[in-house]
Design a protein around this motif. Structure first.
Motif, PDB file in Angstrom:
ATOM      1  N   ARG A 180      -2.080  -0.843  -1.582  1.00 30.25           N
ATOM      2  CA  ARG A 180      -1.186   0.759  -0.805  1.00 30.25           C
ATOM      3  C   ARG A 180      -0.821   1.714  -1.998  1.00 30.25           C
ATOM      4  N   VAL A 181      -2.032   2.165  -1.937  1.00 27.29           N
ATOM      5  CA  VAL A 181      -2.170   3.395  -2.073  1.00 27.29           C
ATOM      6  C   VAL A 181      -1.514   5.357  -2.979  1.00 27.29           C
ATOM      7  N   VAL A 182      -1.134   5.370  -3.617  1.00 26.53           N
ATOM      8  CA  VAL A 182      -0.867   6.901  -3.563  1.00 26.53           C
ATOM      9  C   VAL A 182      -0.987   8.068  -4.518  1.00 26.53           C
ATOM     10  N   VAL A 322       8.292   6.284 -12.750  1.00 26.02           N
ATOM     11  CA  VAL A 322       7.897   5.258 -12.286  1.00 26.02           C
ATOM     12  C   VAL A 322       8.292   3.936 -12.662  1.00 26.02           C
ATOM     13  N   ASP A 323       8.292   2.860 -11.845  1.00 22.54           N
ATOM     14  CA  ASP A 323       8.885   1.532 -12.318  1.00 22.54           C
ATOM     15  C   ASP A 323       8.046   0.547 -12.122  1.00 22.54           C
ATOM     16  N   GLU A 324       7.839  -0.457 -12.034  1.00 27.05           N
ATOM     17  CA  GLU A 324       6.770  -2.119 -12.287  1.00 27.05           C
ATOM     18  C   GLU A 324       6.124  -1.650 -10.774  1.00 27.05           C
ATOM     19  N   THR A 325       7.033  -1.258  -9.364  1.00 28.04           N
ATOM     20  CA  THR A 325       6.245  -1.413  -8.376  1.00 28.04           C
ATOM     21  C   THR A 325       5.701  -0.423  -7.941  1.00 28.04           C
ATOM     22  N   ASP A 336       6.835   3.069  -2.834  1.00 25.20           N
ATOM     23  CA  ASP A 336       5.862   1.669  -3.427  1.00 25.20           C
ATOM     24  C   ASP A 336       4.609   1.552  -3.367  1.00 25.20           C
ATOM     25  N   ALA A 337       3.800   0.952  -4.040  1.00 22.57           N
ATOM     26  CA  ALA A 337       1.777   1.279  -5.022  1.00 22.57           C
ATOM     27  C   ALA A 337       1.966  -0.569  -5.146  1.00 22.57           C
ATOM     28  N   ASP A 338       0.591  -0.129  -5.317  1.00 18.90           N
ATOM     29  CA  ASP A 338      -0.066  -1.434  -6.249  1.00 18.90           C
ATOM     30  C   ASP A 338      -1.443  -0.648  -6.959  1.00 18.90           C
ATOM     31  N   VAL A 339      -1.849   0.778  -6.012  1.00 26.15           N
ATOM     32  CA  VAL A 339      -2.809   1.419  -7.027  1.00 26.15           C
ATOM     33  C   VAL A 339      -1.759   3.389  -6.978  1.00 26.15           C
ATOM     34  N   ILE A 340      -1.923   3.220  -7.970  1.00 29.84           N
ATOM     35  CA  ILE A 340      -1.796   4.879  -8.534  1.00 29.84           C
ATOM     36  C   ILE A 340      -2.613   5.696  -9.084  1.00 29.84           C
TER      37      ILE A 340
END
Length: 493
Positions: A180-182, A322-325, A336-340
């Protein structure tokens, strides 16, 4: 004696579009002058070598981004970054320009010596100091900081357990497949990378504070292809350049004169290409008028298609933290993101951040007015190349290169060893050099040299008027100061 390895008539800083174009034009009109290109990177390309993110491409057509003297032969009207870099490399090789490039050479400072009319340029070559001397200095360094992109403070970003990336420093090892990319931002970088990211990522979200104007263009343009089929290749190339230039000039003029009409046209195109009942006015209908900020180019409606296929989405909101996830929004929603990816823009910088001085006294480019868009007030034998905000960079870069080539020829013909523009005692009102409200401009209004309010000190973004001025240009105008020293630049190293 002169050290021929480190002394040149012309020193060009940067081996991107501006530097390669300057080398060609200067040598074309002044073949007897020696020159060297000082390039801090290991290869040709400038911006097109620095940026390596997925989907990197031009946001203006390649026929005007390319050189008028070296035709683009591929079919694309809008070109990808690697192809642009290859074009620049092959062009430099074909014309022998690559033999004049000193790679891995970072310019640190340049000091003008009035006693000899010579620039002394301090560089770092693979970490070791190296001094060059030259008669004329051409800055093909662009307008932004290569080392430090703009990244605003996002509260809690240090707590994010995924990866945070800025497109200016894209890591080749980044694996975003199935993630999941933001992408934070909605400028040219964001809209070009998102369709490419969406091909591999599980899902891509473009998070924007406010909408941006999007104009879709075909990658391979039918009108361009028709022209190229009918006419001989070189004739076709110039006709295509004229067609594309005319299109963008008219679009900009219409946007300024009839903004409501252009707004309706762009909105209608978005509505036609997005899913039925999509909230176009929330995500694709900006509050400002067209060309108050630079318009973004999308290809073959690729961004709209990615949204329609649910591979990408647009969220218009502000970041709370921004938080941990992932990212918590001001509205209370979260992503929700894995990559920002922080596609948050550039930092403006004049002359590549090179320290400039005259006889040891510091010169701040921001404090000087610009003469005819490329010479700095009271700075001898130096030019700075910067492109348009509303048209292809190369259109102005080529006018600048030709003007400098003509100035050098004039100086040689009259025995002058220095030349510079002088404003005099008459006060000059100042206006923004870039008349757009883009964030990177508004954050650093005083980072670049100043524009006056009347010609030739007025920085304008009008290729048609500039092209006319170039044809009618007189070198020996009263604002220009010319002179000579008895023993110019041929000094002992």
């Amino acid at each position: 004696m002169v050290d021929s390895a480190t002394y040149f008539d012309v020193l060009i800083v940067g081996a991107g579009i501006s530097g390669i174009g300057a080398a060609y034009r200067i040598h074309e009109k002044n073949p007897h002058l020696s020159y060297a290109i000082l390039e801090r990177r290991a290869q040709i390309g400038g911006t097109w070598d620095l940026f390596r993110y997925p989907g990197i491409r031009s946001d203006s057509d390649i026929f005007t981004l390319g050189f008028s003297w070296e035709p683009w032969t591929r079919p694309e009207n809008i070109a990808d970054g690697p192809d642009i870099r290859a074009y620049l490399t092959e062009t430099a090789r074909k014309h022998g320009i690559d033999q004049h490039i000193r790679f891995n050479t970072r310019v640190l400072s340049a000091d003008w010596d009035s006693a000899t009319d010579t620039w002394t340029v301090q560089t770092e070559v693979d970490g070791k100091p190296q001094t060059y001397r030259g008669r004329f200095l051409f800055f093909g360094t662009g307008y932004y900081n290569y080392d430090e992109p703009y990244t605003p403070e996002f509260p809690g970003i240090e707590n994010f357990t995924g990866e945070v990336v800025h497109p200016q420093h894209w890591p080749e090892s980044l694996d975003y497949a199935g993630k999941r990319v933001v992408v934070i931002g909605s400028g040219a970088t964001a809209v070009s990378m998102i369709p490419s990211l969406a091909e591999k990522a599980a899902h891509v979200t473009m998070l924007q504070r406010s909408p941006t104007y999007m104009l879709s263009s075909p990658r391979i343009h039918p009108v361009v292809q028709a022209i190229r089929k009918v006419f001989p290749s070189r004739v076709a190339y110039h006709l295509v350049r004229a067609f594309n230039t005319t299109f963008y000039v008219l679009l900009y003029a219409l946007s300024r004169k009839a903004p409501r009409l252009v707004r309706r046209f762009i909105r209608a195109a978005a509505k036609r290409n997005l899913p039925q009942d999509y909230p176009v006015d929330v995500h694709f209908n900006p509050r400002y008028d067209p060309w108050d900020q630079r318009m973004c180019l999308i290809l073959d409606n690729d961004l709209y298609n990615a949204i329609g296929e649910s591979r990408a989405e647009v969220v218009t909101d502000h970041i709370d933290h921004v938080d941990e996830t992932g990212i918590v929004l001001r509205s209370g929603n979260r992503i929700d993101a894995d990559v920002i990816i922080t596609a948050t823009g550039l930092q403006l910088q004049a002359l590549g951040g090179i320290a400039l001085s005259i006889d040891g006294a510091e010169v701040k480019p921001q404090d000087r007015f610009v003469y005819k868009e490329h010479l700095l007030e009271d700075v001898p034998n130096a030019a700075w190349c910067v492109g348009y905000i509303n048209a292809s960079w190369t259109l102005r870069a080529d006018l600048t290169a030709r003007a400098v080539a003509k100035l050098l020829a004039y100086m040689d013909a009259h025995g002058y060893t220095h030349a510079y523009p002088h404003l005099g005692d008459e006060p000059m009102a100042e206006k923004p050099a870039w008349n757009i409200n883009a964030g990177y401009v508004q954050r650093a209004l005083h980072a670049l040299p100043k524009s006056g309010t009347r010609r030739p000190w007025n920085v304008r973004h009008n290729y048609v008027l500039d092209a006319i001025d170039h044809r009618l240009d007189r070198i020996d105008e009263e604002q220009m100061v010319f002179g000579r020293v008895t023993a110019p630049s041929k000094q002992s190293a």
